[in-house]
Design a protein around this motif. Sequence first.
Motif, PDB file in Angstrom:
ATOM      1  N   ASP A 130       0.817  -1.218   0.000  1.00 47.66           N
ATOM      2  CA  ASP A 130       0.000   0.000   0.000  1.00 47.66           C
ATOM      3  C   ASP A 130       0.850   1.267   0.000  1.00 47.66           C
ATOM      4  N   GLY A 131       2.147   1.142   0.215  1.00 43.56           N
ATOM      5  CA  GLY A 131       3.040   2.293   0.189  1.00 43.56           C
ATOM      6  C   GLY A 131       3.598   2.612  -1.185  1.00 43.56           C
ATOM      7  N   PHE A 132       3.371   1.732  -2.140  1.00 42.89           N
ATOM      8  CA  PHE A 132       3.845   1.986  -3.504  1.00 42.89           C
ATOM      9  C   PHE A 132       2.933   2.996  -4.187  1.00 42.89           C
ATOM     10  N   VAL A 133       3.535   3.968  -4.846  1.00 46.13           N
ATOM     11  CA  VAL A 133       2.800   5.014  -5.543  1.00 46.13           C
ATOM     12  C   VAL A 133       3.008   4.825  -7.039  1.00 46.13           C
ATOM     13  N   ASN A 134       1.908   4.837  -7.778  1.00 44.15           N
ATOM     14  CA  ASN A 134       1.961   4.655  -9.229  1.00 44.15           C
ATOM     15  C   ASN A 134       2.890   5.685  -9.869  1.00 44.15           C
ATOM     16  N   GLY A 135       3.811   5.204 -10.708  1.00 42.99           N
ATOM     17  CA  GLY A 135       4.719   6.066 -11.447  1.00 42.99           C
ATOM     18  C   GLY A 135       5.944   6.506 -10.668  1.00 42.99           C
ATOM     19  N   ARG A 136       6.053   6.103  -9.425  1.00 44.57           N
ATOM     20  CA  ARG A 136       7.181   6.521  -8.596  1.00 44.57           C
ATOM     21  C   ARG A 136       8.431   5.706  -8.927  1.00 44.57           C
ATOM     22  N   SER A 147      10.946   1.430 -11.366  1.00 43.58           N
ATOM     23  CA  SER A 147       9.688   2.156 -11.508  1.00 43.58           C
ATOM     24  C   SER A 147       8.518   1.304 -11.055  1.00 43.58           C
ATOM     25  N   VAL A 148       7.603   1.946 -10.337  1.00 43.71           N
ATOM     26  CA  VAL A 148       6.408   1.289  -9.825  1.00 43.71           C
ATOM     27  C   VAL A 148       5.233   1.610 -10.738  1.00 43.71           C
ATOM     28  N   LEU A 149       4.481   0.577 -11.107  1.00 41.14           N
ATOM     29  CA  LEU A 149       3.210   0.772 -11.803  1.00 41.14           C
ATOM     30  C   LEU A 149       2.131   0.059 -11.010  1.00 41.14           C
ATOM     31  N   LYS A 150       1.081   0.804 -10.690  1.00 39.33           N
ATOM     32  CA  LYS A 150      -0.036   0.256  -9.935  1.00 39.33           C
ATOM     33  C   LYS A 150      -1.251   0.267 -10.852  1.00 39.33           C
ATOM     34  N   ALA A 151      -1.790  -0.919 -11.135  1.00 45.18           N
ATOM     35  CA  ALA A 151      -2.942  -1.035 -12.031  1.00 45.18           C
ATOM     36  C   ALA A 151      -4.235  -0.738 -11.274  1.00 45.18           C
ATOM     37  N   ALA A 152      -5.295  -0.504 -12.023  1.00 45.94           N
ATOM     38  CA  ALA A 152      -6.597  -0.220 -11.427  1.00 45.94           C
ATOM     39  C   ALA A 152      -7.087  -1.377 -10.568  1.00 45.94           C
ATOM     40  N   ASP A 153      -6.695  -2.600 -10.920  1.00 47.04           N
ATOM     41  CA  ASP A 153      -7.131  -3.768 -10.135  1.00 47.04           C
ATOM     42  C   ASP A 153      -6.295  -3.960  -8.860  1.00 47.04           C
ATOM     43  N   GLY A 154      -5.320  -3.062  -8.627  1.00 50.26           N
ATOM     44  CA  GLY A 154      -4.497  -3.138  -7.422  1.00 50.26           C
ATOM     45  C   GLY A 154      -3.195  -3.890  -7.605  1.00 50.26           C
ATOM     46  N   SER A 155      -3.020  -4.544  -8.751  1.00 53.22           N
ATOM     47  CA  SER A 155      -1.765  -5.266  -8.976  1.00 53.22           C
ATOM     48  C   SER A 155      -0.620  -4.263  -9.150  1.00 53.22           C
ATOM     49  N   ILE A 156       0.561  -4.695  -8.742  1.00 53.42           N
ATOM     50  CA  ILE A 156       1.735  -3.818  -8.768  1.00 53.42           C
ATOM     51  C   ILE A 156       2.837  -4.492  -9.565  1.00 53.42           C
ATOM     52  N   THR A 157       3.483  -3.710 -10.415  1.00 54.56           N
ATOM     53  CA  THR A 157       4.660  -4.206 -11.132  1.00 54.56           C
ATOM     54  C   THR A 157       5.842  -3.280 -10.831  1.00 54.56           C
ATOM     55  N   ILE A 158       6.999  -3.886 -10.817  1.00 57.37           N
ATOM     56  CA  ILE A 158       8.262  -3.176 -10.625  1.00 57.37           C
ATOM     57  C   ILE A 158       9.091  -3.421 -11.883  1.00 57.37           C
ATOM     58  N   ASN A 159       9.278  -2.382 -12.679  1.00 56.01           N
ATOM     59  CA  ASN A 159       9.966  -2.527 -13.968  1.00 56.01           C
ATOM     60  C   ASN A 159       9.367  -3.668 -14.794  1.00 56.01           C
ATOM     61  N   GLY A 160       8.077  -3.839 -14.728  1.00 55.48           N
ATOM     62  CA  GLY A 160       7.385  -4.871 -15.499  1.00 55.48           C
ATOM     63  C   GLY A 160       7.250  -6.210 -14.804  1.00 55.48           C
ATOM     64  N   ALA A 161       7.951  -6.414 -13.688  1.00 52.90           N
ATOM     65  CA  ALA A 161       7.852  -7.675 -12.938  1.00 52.90           C
ATOM     66  C   ALA A 161       6.688  -7.557 -11.959  1.00 52.90           C
ATOM     67  N   LYS A 162       5.778  -8.492 -12.040  1.00 48.47           N
ATOM     68  CA  LYS A 162       4.580  -8.446 -11.197  1.00 48.47           C
ATOM     69  C   LYS A 162       4.872  -8.983  -9.792  1.00 48.47           C
ATOM     70  N   ILE A 163       4.396  -8.253  -8.791  1.00 43.98           N
ATOM     71  CA  ILE A 163       4.483  -8.731  -7.411  1.00 43.98           C
ATOM     72  C   ILE A 163       3.386  -9.768  -7.233  1.00 43.98           C
TER      73      ILE A 163
END
Length: 184
Positions: A130-136, A147-163
């Motif tokens: 919950d501390g990851f910010v989209n685009g940070r 780079s952090v990407l947070k999708a609308a469904d709540g999924s998070i990727t780091i440089n394209g790697a999905k958590i």
Amino acid sequence: MKKLFYPLMLGLVFAGFSCGKSSIENQTATVAGSAHTPGQSAVVDDDSKPNIVQVAVSSADHSTLVAALKAADYVDALTNVGPFTVFAPTNAAFDALPPGTLDDLVKPENQRKLRDILEYHVLLGAYNPDGFVNGRNLGTADGRSVSVLKAADGSITINGAKIIGTVPASNGIIHVIDQVLLPK
């Protein structure tokens, strides 16, 4: 000067005897008998919550990561107090690398390169999902950033790697990811 020196020396001699000969011999044997003094990873603590390395070691899905940490001589760094955030690729993520990549990286002459890649998977500080910010962009231990990407469904990727999972540890947090992060 002589009046102060002799009582001080006598006090040190008595203090040495009161500490016990076996303690001094054990310390000397430990230092003299080892070419490499073990680091924090050698500490045995069965009562505390496991640290990042202990969690990885206990996971069948992270045996390749553990082997890479050992080959890069990076185990002690991740057993220290932290806090750290580690993006931990699964064995399947390592298997997806081009053939021969991992075999080449674990060679002794490539230890620094492997360590750089592993440090690219580490953040200083503990980041919960919950501390990851989209685009940070977040600074990694090797001085680069991911780079952090947070999708609308709540999924998070780091440089394209999905958590795909998150595991707390005594010295930080582990985010299991489905790809190996490779610095550019």
